[in-house]
Design an enzyme around this catalytic site. Structure first.
Site, PDB file in Angstrom:
ATOM      1  N   CYS A   3       0.830  -1.199   0.000  1.00  0.00           N
ATOM      2  CA  CYS A   3       0.000   0.000   0.000  1.00  0.00           C
ATOM      3  C   CYS A   3       0.873   1.260   0.000  1.00  0.00           C
ATOM      4  CB  CYS A   3      -0.985  -0.024   1.168  1.00  0.00           C
ATOM      5  SG  CYS A   3      -2.281   1.238   1.030  1.00  0.00           S
ATOM      6  N   HIS A  58      -3.846  -4.729  -0.101  1.00  0.00           N
ATOM      7  CA  HIS A  58      -3.458  -5.223   1.223  1.00  0.00           C
ATOM      8  C   HIS A  58      -3.523  -6.752   1.233  1.00  0.00           C
ATOM      9  CE1 HIS A  58      -3.349  -1.446   3.558  1.00  0.00           C
ATOM     10  NE2 HIS A  58      -4.242  -1.029   2.679  1.00  0.00           N
ATOM     11  N   GLU A  66      -2.641  -8.714   3.499  1.00  0.00           N
ATOM     12  CA  GLU A  66      -3.050  -9.184   4.828  1.00  0.00           C
ATOM     13  C   GLU A  66      -4.566  -9.183   4.994  1.00  0.00           C
ATOM     14  OE1 GLU A  66      -2.812  -4.728   5.374  1.00  0.00           O
ATOM     15  OE2 GLU A  66      -1.799  -6.256   4.165  1.00  0.00           O
TER      16      GLU A  66
END
Length: 213
Positions: A86, A192, A194
């Site tokens: 990001c 992202h 994650e």
């Protein structure tokens, strides 16, 4: 006994570090240790680097400069497996339009530009939610990730590298934009991982198994 691999998640106060570290730990094997650190020596001693980030470019650059890790970060980005996430992608560039203009790390030549959604009243800013990444090159970090897999995005700006050969992935939000780049030992993604379920976990696994080549 094999030496343990050390992966440092860079802490400069601008990323959801715990989520990134937890995702990396979930993807790691027993011989890999994930640590979160704001110390230059932990960046230098690491075998691989994860550089997350969220927020505004000006605040990110200010935080990086205040933690005195910029030199170690730039060095690591040219020497060892390096994953930007990001804002950790955007500040690698030369300059960002955000905050009336911000000079960034200049590791990669290029600019960070704001989305222009004129002509697309159905689209919103920021670009938030799930969207496809079209893989534009064959790269070890795309291993076992299907073409056009969906990743989770939250951003209002996108990178425009001068060298189009380093573009590794593209996504469409009004227009087609660069959503991943790859250059030598460095890979960075606008989404992202994650927060991106199986595709994101596979990306972390691929990174942790990658030797940077």
């Amino acid at each position: 006994m094999t030496d343990q691999k050390l992966v440092t998640v860079i802490d400069y106060g601008m990323g959801n570090l715990r989520s990134v570290a937890k995702a990396a730990e979930h993807a790691a094997d027993s011989n890999t240790r994930i640590c979160i650190s704001d110390k230059a020596e932990d960046i230098r001693s690491a075998d691989a680097i994860i550089f997350p980030g969220q927020g505004a470019a000006k605040a990110c650059m200010k935080a990086l400069n205040e933690t005195n890790i910029t030199h170690a970060l730039i060095q690591a980005a040219t020497e060892k497996p390096f994953l930007g996430i990001c804002m950790g992608l955007q500040v690698l560039m030369t300059h960002s339009q955000e905050n009336e203009g911000v000079d960034c790390l200049d590791i990669l030549k290029g600019d960070v530009q704001k989305f222009d959604l004129s002509g697309h009243p159905e689209l919103k800013m920021p670009h938030m939610g799930w969207n496809q990444i079209h893989q534009t090159i064959d790269h070890p970090l795309w291993h076992n990730i299907e073409q056009n897999s969906r990743f989770y995005f939250v951003h209002s700006y996108f990178v425009s590298p001068h060298d189009k050969q380093i573009i590794a992935g593209e996504t469409t939000h009004g227009k087609r934009f660069t959503s991943a780049i790859a250059q030598n030992n460095l890979f960075a993604i606008q989404a992202h991982p994650e927060k991106s379920a199986d595709a994101g976990l596979q990306l972390f696994k691929n990174f942790l198994n990658w030797n940077g080549q």
